[in-house]
Scaffold this motif. Structure first.
Motif, PDB file in Angstrom:
ATOM      1  N   LEU A 436       5.223   8.094  -7.795  1.00 54.98           N
ATOM      2  CA  LEU A 436       6.090   7.343  -6.937  1.00 54.98           C
ATOM      3  C   LEU A 436       7.028   7.977  -5.955  1.00 54.98           C
ATOM      4  O   LEU A 436       7.732   7.316  -5.432  1.00 54.98           O
ATOM      5  N   LEU A 441       3.860   5.369   0.649  1.00 46.07           N
ATOM      6  CA  LEU A 441       3.433   4.482  -0.396  1.00 46.07           C
ATOM      7  C   LEU A 441       3.551   2.901  -0.037  1.00 46.07           C
ATOM      8  O   LEU A 441       4.646   2.686   0.354  1.00 46.07           O
ATOM      9  N   GLU A 443       4.351  -1.095  -0.519  1.00 42.27           N
ATOM     10  CA  GLU A 443       5.249  -1.817  -1.695  1.00 42.27           C
ATOM     11  C   GLU A 443       4.098  -1.986  -2.571  1.00 42.27           C
ATOM     12  O   GLU A 443       4.519  -2.108  -3.915  1.00 42.27           O
ATOM     13  N   GLN A 445       1.377  -0.855  -3.735  1.00 42.11           N
ATOM     14  CA  GLN A 445       0.895   0.428  -4.320  1.00 42.11           C
ATOM     15  C   GLN A 445       2.020   0.924  -5.171  1.00 42.11           C
ATOM     16  O   GLN A 445       1.678   1.208  -6.343  1.00 42.11           O
ATOM     17  N   ARG A 446       3.201   0.863  -4.700  1.00 42.31           N
ATOM     18  CA  ARG A 446       4.349   1.245  -5.806  1.00 42.31           C
ATOM     19  C   ARG A 446       4.467   0.272  -6.870  1.00 42.31           C
ATOM     20  O   ARG A 446       4.354   0.545  -8.029  1.00 42.31           O
ATOM     21  N   ASP A 447       4.429  -1.160  -6.690  1.00 43.82           N
ATOM     22  CA  ASP A 447       4.287  -1.967  -7.730  1.00 43.82           C
ATOM     23  C   ASP A 447       3.200  -1.719  -8.676  1.00 43.82           C
ATOM     24  O   ASP A 447       3.275  -1.855 -10.162  1.00 43.82           O
TER      25      ASP A 447
END
Length: 724
Positions: A436, A441, A443, A445-447
């Motif tokens: 993270l 990255l 959004e 992928q971060r989620d």
């Protein structure tokens, strides 16, 4: 008194009319078809004794069989019965005989043939690494070696062999490289011996003449296990007019994966027009209840002679079917049933790995058991290693090594370069926190990474049995398995391994206990106790491993659709029909191991695979044709096909924009684990797990699929079923 009776008068045995007829066939070509428990080994031994009693030179008699253990057993049986014989005839495997042909060729023609390759696996490992730059797994190695052996035993051309598909690898390239390596180093492997011996006998008439004159009486045991190249060698040795005595049972041919070719037995009269087919149809082993049902069942094998097994034994107990409420309950029912037995008991199953939950349970309960055909391959399978890596990472989110094994298997879209950065930055921090912190990255992928981190925290607290289901259904692993399926791996086999892990995991307290238990089970399987604990020890065996054995009580498990028979044997193709014939024969071998009691134990819980058509046909002979053909299911399949075609046709007729507007929006589907549903294409099944809009459904044909539940429900493709 005729010659046969005179010969037997001094022997402590009484033979039937069919058995005496077999003894009397001392010349010409004979095919003796012997049903289970008919005393074929006794007939082979006494026929050899009778030949010698008639003045036949023992040195002119050769008896061949499939395995070294079989050849050794025949030799020991002969010497124990005919202790006064001046000379013992030769007993050999066909492989050993083939090697003697090669060595004879070297001696007579002053030529150096190929040397025997001592470790073919090491060569294949090297070639695999050169191609893929990674080590081959033990499971893939086993599949590769089996495919090579099968091609050679079938005498397949290089072109035909190259068409063979082995999941996850380029078999034609590896096969060619292996053959080229051996040729360059003048080496031959175990199966090359057969092909080489056949070619030498065919090419050099003097060599063939030597063996024909030396061995004027050829006997072959376990004929149903013989491959095309082995049949070809036998045919060369005897021609159409030699003295050939072959014993087997096409109904017990269960080694198709090794090249066994029962159809050759059906061609006997074509090969040997002057030959005679004899039958031994009386079963001396089993009760009437077992024999009659087994005889009716095996008639579904379409590759066979018209013969009927019978017995003079009493009716005995009825065959029993125990329905258990869950997989673990199946194993506990087996334990309880086996504990009550006083005679020899065996638990038989279709696949080797099915022994593991039983070994685990029996070991925990201190029950004496013996394992046949044990194999530790289960523990090296990628799915087993993946599950352990998931659990290891859950216990320690900073474990970069565990993360490196599974990062691309949880639908995170992480690149290899990002993984290398994680490894470099791993200093006790969570791998998810490191991820993270990366720039660039999306959004989404971060989620996803944050969601996976939360899931691993939940995973840490779960019982291992529940954790495995969670890994598969909620953490993206099922998508990876779908990818593996596209590579050629059979998803049913992978799911079966996960189910076994769930059963074992449910008996463990935590992840560490689970990992430790798997190590203990691997040790038990790899190095089973050699001491004969007790005569009452329960035998655990595959049906394949039980062939030739007999037990007072046989418990047969895993008789469900998708396992016994496997899914690929129930498809509507010529190859599948051949496979189904072999599965029928395998089931027949299993039930005829029982002398007095036969019990089937099946999982009857909601969502479990349907009880095998074999069991249903076994208990309902009047309806067995429809059951085995799956006619009711075929009607449903045809209806589903039509509905699917109509749906696709209507879909194509509508403009793209119109379809886009009418696409149903995501909404709550209302499905929960354990609910029964019906899919228009795949039939009925049960919901195993749900994660937001997606869910995994196990269908009654044994397959599991990841579906968008909201879309499927909204379009009417999927609907819930009312509780029965």
């Amino acid at each position: 008194m005729n010659r046969i009776d005179a010969f037997l008068s001094g022997q402590p045995i009484t033979l039937s009319g069919q058995q005496k007829a077999a003894l009397a066939r001392t010349s010409g070509q004979t095919l003796l078809l012997a049903v289970p428990g008919s005393g074929k080994t006794t007939v082979i031994i006494y026929r050899l004794g009778y030949l010698l009693a008639q003045g036949v030179d023992p040195d002119s008699v050769l008896t061949m069989t499939f395995s070294r253990a079989g050849a050794r057993d025949l030799g020991e049986r002969f010497t124990s019965i005919f202790k006064d014989a001046a000379c013992t005839p030769a007993f050999s495997t066909i492989h050993s005989f083939s090697l003697s042909v090669i060595r004879r060729y070297e001696k007579c023609y002053h030529a150096h043939a190929f040397d025997v390759l001592s470790d073919g696996a090491a060569v294949l490992r090297r070639l695999y690494y050169q191609k893929y730059r990674s080590a081959i797994s033990e499971n893939d190695m086993s599949a590769l070696q089996s495919a090579i052996s099968l091609a050679k035993n079938r005498m397949a051309s290089h072109k035909a062999a190259s068409a063979t598909k082995v999941a996850g690898m380029d078999f034609p390239a590896l096969f060619s490289a292996y053959e080229e390596y051996k040729k360059a180093h003048r080496l031959m492997d175990y199966d090359d011996m057969l092909l080489y011996a056949y070619r030498l006998l065919k090419k050099y008439p003097d060599l063939l003449s030597y063996y024909r004159s030396r061995y004027q009486y050829i006997n072959v045991d376990e004929l149903q296990d013989t491959s095309p190249v082995q049949f070809a060698i036998i045919y060369l040795l005897t021609g159409k007019g030699g003295n050939l005595f072959m014993v087997g049972d096409e109904d017990q041919s269960i080694y198709g994966f090794r090249g066994a070719y029962p159809r050759e037995m059906l061609m006997f009269k074509k090969r040997y027009p002057q030959g005679e087919v004899l039958f031994m149809t009386k079963n001396y082993r089993s009760t009437e209840a077992i024999v009659e049902a087994a005889d009716a069942f095996v008639r579904h094998n379409t590759e066979r002679y018209d013969k009927h097994m019978k017995t003079d034994n009493g009716p005995g107990e009825k065959v029993n079917l125990i329905k258990a409420a869950g997989k673990d309950a199946v194993y506990r029912e087996v334990l309880h049933a086996a504990e009550k037995d006083e005679g020899k008991t065996a638990v038989l199953f279709r696949n080797n790995e099915s022994a593991l939950p039983l070994v685990d349970l029996f070991d925990r309960q201190n029950i004496d058991f013996v394992i046949r055909e044990h194999s530790p391959l289960f523990f090296t399978h990628f799915a087993v290693r993946d599950v352990l890596s998931f659990m290891q990472l859950a216990q320690n989110p900073a474990d970069a090594d565990a993360f490196s094994e599974i990062y691309y298997k949880m639908d995170l879209a992480i690149s290899k370069e990002q993984m290398r950065q994680v490894s470099r930055k791993a200093d006790g921090a969570s791998v998810f926190d490191i991820l993270l912190s990366f720039d660039g990255l999306s959004e989404w992928q971060r989620d996803k990474i944050a969601a996976r981190a939360r899931q691993f925290k939940r995973l840490k607290k779960m019982n291992p049995g529940r954790a495995i289901a969670y890994i598969s259904d909620a953490m993206g692993y099922s998508e990876h398995l779908a990818f593996r399926e596209k590579q050629g791996y059979r998803i049913e086999g992978i799911e079966r391994k996960l189910e076994i892990l769930k059963v074992i995991g449910a008996r463990c307290e935590n992840a560490a206990d689970f990992a430790r238990r798997l190590d203990e089970l691997k040790a038990i399987i790899s190095h089973p106790a050699r001491d004969k604990k007790a005569r009452s020890a329960i035998t655990l065996s595959t049906v394949h491993g039980s062939k030739g054995l007999e037990f007072d009580h046989v418990l047969l498990i895993d008789c469900v659709e998708g396992i016994f028979p496997p899914a690929d044997a129930t498809e509507d193709t010529p190859e599948s029909r051949k496979l189904l014939n072999e599965e029928i024969r395998l089931f027949y071998v299993g039930v005829t191991r029982a002398k007095s009691r036969l019990t089937f134990v099946c999982d009857d819980s909601p969502g479990a695979p349907a009880v095998s058509r074999f069991i249903r046909a076994y208990f309902n002979p009047d309806e067995s044709e429809a059951i085995m053909a799956g006619k009711k299911k075929e009607k449903i399949v045809e209806k589903v096909k039509r509905l699917k075609q109509n749906f696709q046709a209507n879909k194509k007729q509508k403009p793209k924009e119109s379809r886009k507007k009418r696409r149903p929006r995501k909404k709550a589907h209302g499905l929960k684990p354990g609910m029964r549903v019906c899919h228009k294409s795949f039939g009925e099944g049960v919901v195993l797990g749900v994660e937001e809009e997606k869910g995994v459904i196990r269908f009654d044909d044994g397959t599991s699929r990841l579906l968008n539940l909201s879309f499927s429900m909204a379009t009417g493709i999927l609907r819930p079923l009312k509780k029965r």
